[in-house]
Design a protein around this motif. Structure first.
Motif, PDB file in Angstrom:
ATOM      1  N   ARG A   1      -9.851  -0.140   8.655  1.00  0.00           N
ATOM      2  CA  ARG A   1      -9.331  -1.478   8.933  1.00  0.00           C
ATOM      3  C   ARG A   1     -10.429  -2.428   9.417  1.00  0.00           C
ATOM      4  O   ARG A   1     -10.182  -3.608   9.622  1.00  0.00           O
ATOM      5  CB  ARG A   1      -8.298  -1.320  10.035  1.00  0.00           C
ATOM      6  CG  ARG A   1      -6.970  -1.993   9.968  1.00  0.00           C
ATOM      7  CD  ARG A   1      -6.017  -1.679   9.014  1.00  0.00           C
ATOM      8  NE  ARG A   1      -4.777  -2.382   9.023  1.00  0.00           N
ATOM      9  CZ  ARG A   1      -3.666  -1.831   8.566  1.00  0.00           C
ATOM     10  NH1 ARG A   1      -3.646  -0.604   8.142  1.00  0.00           N
ATOM     11  NH2 ARG A   1      -2.569  -2.535   8.518  1.00  0.00           N
TER      12      ARG A   1
ATOM     13  N   GLY B   1      -4.427   2.305   4.755  1.00  0.00           N
ATOM     14  CA  GLY B   1      -4.553   1.479   5.958  1.00  0.00           C
ATOM     15  C   GLY B   1      -5.788   1.832   6.774  1.00  0.00           C
ATOM     16  O   GLY B   1      -5.845   1.574   7.976  1.00  0.00           O
TER      17      GLY B   1
ATOM     18  N   ARG C   1       1.924   5.882  14.626  1.00  0.00           N
ATOM     19  CA  ARG C   1       3.337   5.761  15.084  1.00  0.00           C
ATOM     20  C   ARG C   1       3.894   7.132  15.473  1.00  0.00           C
ATOM     21  O   ARG C   1       4.725   7.244  16.380  1.00  0.00           O
ATOM     22  CB  ARG C   1       4.190   5.100  13.993  1.00  0.00           C
ATOM     23  CG  ARG C   1       3.967   3.592  13.906  1.00  0.00           C
ATOM     24  CD  ARG C   1       4.892   2.919  12.901  1.00  0.00           C
ATOM     25  NE  ARG C   1       4.511   3.169  11.525  1.00  0.00           N
ATOM     26  CZ  ARG C   1       3.613   2.454  10.845  1.00  0.00           C
ATOM     27  NH1 ARG C   1       3.025   1.428  11.409  1.00  0.00           N
ATOM     28  NH2 ARG C   1       3.314   2.753   9.597  1.00  0.00           N
TER      29      ARG C   1
ATOM     30  N   ARG D   1      11.184  -5.910   5.608  1.00  0.00           N
ATOM     31  CA  ARG D   1      10.933  -4.467   5.483  1.00  0.00           C
ATOM     32  C   ARG D   1      12.028  -3.624   6.146  1.00  0.00           C
ATOM     33  O   ARG D   1      12.348  -2.528   5.671  1.00  0.00           O
ATOM     34  CB  ARG D   1       9.542  -4.124   6.030  1.00  0.00           C
ATOM     35  CG  ARG D   1       9.195  -2.674   5.907  1.00  0.00           C
ATOM     36  CD  ARG D   1       7.714  -2.389   5.772  1.00  0.00           C
ATOM     37  NE  ARG D   1       6.859  -3.045   6.747  1.00  0.00           N
ATOM     38  CZ  ARG D   1       5.519  -2.977   6.717  1.00  0.00           C
ATOM     39  NH1 ARG D   1       4.907  -2.289   5.790  1.00  0.00           N
ATOM     40  NH2 ARG D   1       4.797  -3.602   7.626  1.00  0.00           N
TER      41      ARG D   1
ATOM     42  N   LYS E   1       0.827  -1.212   0.000  1.00  0.00           N
ATOM     43  CA  LYS E   1       0.000   0.000   0.000  1.00  0.00           C
ATOM     44  C   LYS E   1       0.864   1.266   0.000  1.00  0.00           C
ATOM     45  O   LYS E   1       0.699   2.151  -0.838  1.00  0.00           O
ATOM     46  CB  LYS E   1      -0.917   0.025   1.241  1.00  0.00           C
ATOM     47  CG  LYS E   1      -1.854  -1.166   1.350  1.00  0.00           C
ATOM     48  CD  LYS E   1      -2.740  -1.084   2.590  1.00  0.00           C
ATOM     49  CE  LYS E   1      -2.015  -1.201   3.915  1.00  0.00           C
ATOM     50  NZ  LYS E   1      -1.348  -2.481   4.162  1.00  0.00           N
TER      51      LYS E   1
ATOM     52  N   LYS F   1      -3.664  -5.362  16.935  1.00  0.00           N
ATOM     53  CA  LYS F   1      -5.093  -5.046  17.055  1.00  0.00           C
ATOM     54  C   LYS F   1      -5.389  -3.653  16.481  1.00  0.00           C
ATOM     55  O   LYS F   1      -4.477  -2.947  16.050  1.00  0.00           O
ATOM     56  CB  LYS F   1      -5.525  -5.128  18.518  1.00  0.00           C
ATOM     57  CG  LYS F   1      -5.452  -6.553  19.044  1.00  0.00           C
ATOM     58  CD  LYS F   1      -5.963  -6.637  20.466  1.00  0.00           C
ATOM     59  CE  LYS F   1      -5.968  -8.099  20.932  1.00  0.00           C
ATOM     60  NZ  LYS F   1      -5.999  -8.191  22.389  1.00  0.00           N
TER      61      LYS F   1
ATOM     62  N   ARG G   1      -1.727 -10.031  12.889  1.00  0.00           N
ATOM     63  CA  ARG G   1      -2.237  -9.007  11.956  1.00  0.00           C
ATOM     64  C   ARG G   1      -2.971  -9.659  10.795  1.00  0.00           C
ATOM     65  O   ARG G   1      -3.975  -9.130  10.309  1.00  0.00           O
ATOM     66  CB  ARG G   1      -1.079  -8.153  11.444  1.00  0.00           C
ATOM     67  CG  ARG G   1      -0.543  -7.200  12.504  1.00  0.00           C
ATOM     68  CD  ARG G   1       0.855  -6.729  12.203  1.00  0.00           C
ATOM     69  NE  ARG G   1       0.946  -5.842  11.069  1.00  0.00           N
ATOM     70  CZ  ARG G   1       2.084  -5.531  10.478  1.00  0.00           C
ATOM     71  NH1 ARG G   1       3.229  -6.048  10.899  1.00  0.00           N
ATOM     72  NH2 ARG G   1       2.094  -4.711   9.458  1.00  0.00           N
TER      73      ARG G   1
ATOM     74  N   VAL H   1      -6.638   0.186  16.810  1.00  0.00           N
ATOM     75  CA  VAL H   1      -6.758   1.321  17.729  1.00  0.00           C
ATOM     76  C   VAL H   1      -8.194   1.857  17.643  1.00  0.00           C
ATOM     77  O   VAL H   1      -8.797   1.834  16.561  1.00  0.00           O
ATOM     78  CB  VAL H   1      -5.726   2.410  17.307  1.00  0.00           C
ATOM     79  CG1 VAL H   1      -5.932   3.707  18.067  1.00  0.00           C
ATOM     80  CG2 VAL H   1      -4.295   1.878  17.468  1.00  0.00           C
TER      81      VAL H   1
ATOM     82  N   ARG I   1      10.090  -1.610  12.799  1.00  0.00           N
ATOM     83  CA  ARG I   1       8.747  -1.542  13.385  1.00  0.00           C
ATOM     84  C   ARG I   1       8.533  -2.648  14.422  1.00  0.00           C
ATOM     85  O   ARG I   1       8.922  -3.794  14.194  1.00  0.00           O
ATOM     86  CB  ARG I   1       7.697  -1.634  12.270  1.00  0.00           C
ATOM     87  CG  ARG I   1       7.492  -0.313  11.567  1.00  0.00           C
ATOM     88  CD  ARG I   1       6.564  -0.412  10.381  1.00  0.00           C
ATOM     89  NE  ARG I   1       5.315  -1.105  10.670  1.00  0.00           N
ATOM     90  CZ  ARG I   1       4.284  -1.131   9.827  1.00  0.00           C
ATOM     91  NH1 ARG I   1       4.358  -0.480   8.678  1.00  0.00           N
ATOM     92  NH2 ARG I   1       3.183  -1.783  10.141  1.00  0.00           N
TER      93      ARG I   1
HETATM   94  N1  LIG Z   1      -6.870   2.140  10.777  1.00  0.00           N
HETATM   95  C1  LIG Z   1      -5.825   1.640  11.453  1.00  0.00           C
HETATM   96  C2  LIG Z   1      -4.563   1.498  10.842  1.00  0.00           C
HETATM   97  C3  LIG Z   1      -3.526   0.954  11.563  1.00  0.00           C
HETATM   98  N2  LIG Z   1      -3.720   0.578  12.840  1.00  0.00           N
HETATM   99  C4  LIG Z   1      -2.645  -0.053  13.646  1.00  0.00           C
HETATM  100  O1  LIG Z   1      -1.382   0.205  13.070  1.00  0.00           O
HETATM  101  C5  LIG Z   1      -0.758  -1.016  12.672  1.00  0.00           C
HETATM  102  C6  LIG Z   1       0.127  -0.776  11.486  1.00  0.00           C
HETATM  103  O2  LIG Z   1      -0.674  -0.298  10.412  1.00  0.00           O
HETATM  104  P1  LIG Z   1      -0.004   0.041   9.012  1.00  0.00           P
HETATM  105  O3  LIG Z   1      -1.093   0.452   8.093  1.00  0.00           O
HETATM  106  O4  LIG Z   1       1.130   0.980   9.207  1.00  0.00           O
HETATM  107  O5  LIG Z   1       0.560  -1.396   8.601  1.00  0.00           O
HETATM  108  P2  LIG Z   1       0.898  -1.964   7.151  1.00  0.00           P
HETATM  109  O6  LIG Z   1      -0.360  -2.572   6.608  1.00  0.00           O
HETATM  110  O7  LIG Z   1       1.372  -0.809   6.341  1.00  0.00           O
HETATM  111  O8  LIG Z   1       1.959  -2.984   7.380  1.00  0.00           O
HETATM  112  C7  LIG Z   1      -1.925  -1.979  12.475  1.00  0.00           C
HETATM  113  O9  LIG Z   1      -1.547  -3.343  12.529  1.00  0.00           O
HETATM  114  C8  LIG Z   1      -2.829  -1.575  13.643  1.00  0.00           C
HETATM  115  O10 LIG Z   1      -2.350  -2.077  14.863  1.00  0.00           O
HETATM  116  C9  LIG Z   1      -4.964   0.722  13.439  1.00  0.00           C
HETATM  117  O11 LIG Z   1      -5.158   0.371  14.591  1.00  0.00           O
HETATM  118  N3  LIG Z   1      -5.999   1.265  12.731  1.00  0.00           N
END
Ligand SMILES: Nc1ccn([C@@H]2O[C@H](COP(=O)(O)OP(=O)(O)O)[C@@H](O)[C@H]2O)c(=O)n1
Ligand SMILES: Nc1ncnc2c1ncn2[C@@H]1O[C@H](COP(=O)(O)OP(=O)(O)O)[C@@H](O)[C@H]1O
Ligand SMILES: [Mg+2]
Length: 240
Positions: free
Chosen positions: A138, A135, A87, A174, A64, A108, A189, A110, A178
Motif C-alpha cells: 500500500r 491490497g 480484520r 458494499r 480487487k 491509515k 483512504r 498499519v 466494515r
Molecule cells: N497493506 C495494507 C492493506 C490494508 N491496510 C488497512 O486495511 C484497510 C482496508 O484494506 P482493504 O485492502 O481491505 O481495503 P479495500 O481496498 O479492499 O477496500 C486499509 O484502508 C488500511 O487501513 C493496511 O494498513 N495495509
C-alpha cells in the motif's frame, strides 16, 4: 471459449521476472519455503516450486477482491487479502487488534512488519505456490519492507484503475459492515491511496511488471482483461 489476446496491457515481457525470482530463491525464506511445498501443477509452466507472486493493487472499491475470486476459481491461486488478514486480527482480539482497528478507521496504513508477518505466515502454511497478495503493498514502505523481510519481488502486479467517483459509489454500496466503508473514512483512504499507493504503481510500471486494468465496466468485462494475463503463463486451469 477464452482465447489469449495479443494486446495484454503490460509493459514488458512479464516472464522475464521468473528469472529474478529464481535468484531470490537462494534466500533463506524461499529455501525453507520451496523444500516444504510439493508441486501440484501439471501444466507447462515450469518453475520448480518457486512461488509465483502477484500483487493486486487499486484504490478502495476498485474491485480487487472481486477479481481475485475469479482468478482463484480459474487458476487455483491462493488469495491473501492484507485487509482481510488485518480484520481477522481485530476479530480475534489479538494483541495488535485495537491498534489495527484504529488505523483502519482512520484509513491509515498499519506498520509494515505486522502486515508482512501475517502474509508470511499464510504463505508458509500454504501448500500452494501461486499467490495473489491483494491490497499490498500500500506504500513504498510496505514494498521495501516486503523485499527485505521476505526477500522476494512480485512476478507481476495487477493495477485496477478506477475513477474516484466509481470507487466511492461501490464502497458505499458494499454492505459488508466494515468500519471504514463510510464517506469520511473513504475520503481519507482515497487521499492515502493517491499519496502512498500510486508511487508503488509507478515503481512497478517503471520496472515493467505492471498490468494496468481498466476497472470500469461489469465484473465480466473487467475479467476479460485479467484472464489473458494469467492465461499467458500457461498455469493449469482449474476451471475454464
Ligand atoms: N497493506 C495494507 C492493506 C490494508 N491496510 C488497512 O486495511 C484497510 C482496508 O484494506 P482493504 O485492502 O481491505 O481495503 P479495500 O481496498 O479492499 O477496500 C486499509 O484502508 C488500511 O487501513 C493496511 O494498513 N495495509
Ligand atoms: N465491476 C464492478 N461493477 C460494479 N460493482 C462492482 C464491480 N466489481 C466489484 N463491485 C462491487 O464493488 C464493491 C467493492 O468491490 P471489492 O472487490 O470489494 O473492491 P476492493 O477489494 O478493491 O475494495 C463490492 O460490493 C463489489 O461487489
Ligand atoms: Mg478488498
Amino acid at each position: 471459449m477464452w482465447r489469449r489476446v495479443a494486446s495484454v496491457s503490460h509493459f514488458t515481457c512479464a516472464h522475464k521476472s521468473i528469472v529474478n525470482n529464481k535468484d531470490v530463491c537462494k534466500l533463506k525464506f524461499w529455501e525453507a519455503f520451496t523444500t516444504e511445498i510439493p508441486r501440484k501443477d501439471k501444466g507447462t509452466f515450469q518453475r520448480d516450486k518457486t512461488p509465483f507472486i502477484t500483487f493486486v493493487l487499486g484504490g478502495p472499491g476498485s474491485g480487487k477482491g472481486t477479481q481475485c475470486m475469479k482468478i482463484v476459481e480459474n487458476f487455483g491461486f491462493t488469495h491473501l487479502s492484507a485487509g482481510d488478514l488485518l480484520r481477522r486480527e481485530i476479530a480475534a482480539n489479538s494483541a495488535d487488534g485495537t491498534m489495527i482497528l484504529n488505523t483502519i478507521k482512520e484509513g491509515k496504513i498499519v506498520p509494515s512488519e505486522l502486515t508482512i508477518r501475517l502474509i508470511q505466515k499464510e504463505m508458509e502454511s500454504s501448500d500452494n505456490y501461486k499467490f495473489l497478495i491483494d491490497g499490498f503493498p500500500r506504500s513504498e514502505e510496505n514494498r521495501i519492507a516486503f523485499e527485505q523481510i521476505i526477500g522476494a519481488e512480485p512476478d507481476i502486479v495487477l493495477f485496477f484503475d478506477c475513477p474516484e467517483d466509481e470507487m466511492v459509489k461501490r464502497v458505499l454500496n458494499r454492505n459488508q459492515g466494515r468500519v471504514d466503508d463510510n464517506i469520511d473514512t473513504i475520503k481519507k483512504r482515497l487521499k492515502v491511496f493517491a499519496a502512498l499507493n500510486l508511487p508503488v504503481v509507478k515503481y512497478y510500471l517503471e520496472k515493467g511488471k505492471l498490468y494496468k486494468i481498466n476497472a470500469v465496466g461489469t465484473v465480466d468485462e473487467i475479467y476479460k482483461q485479467v484472464y489473458p494475463v494469467f492465461a499467458s503463463f500457461n498455469f493449469e486451469q482449474v476451471r475454464a
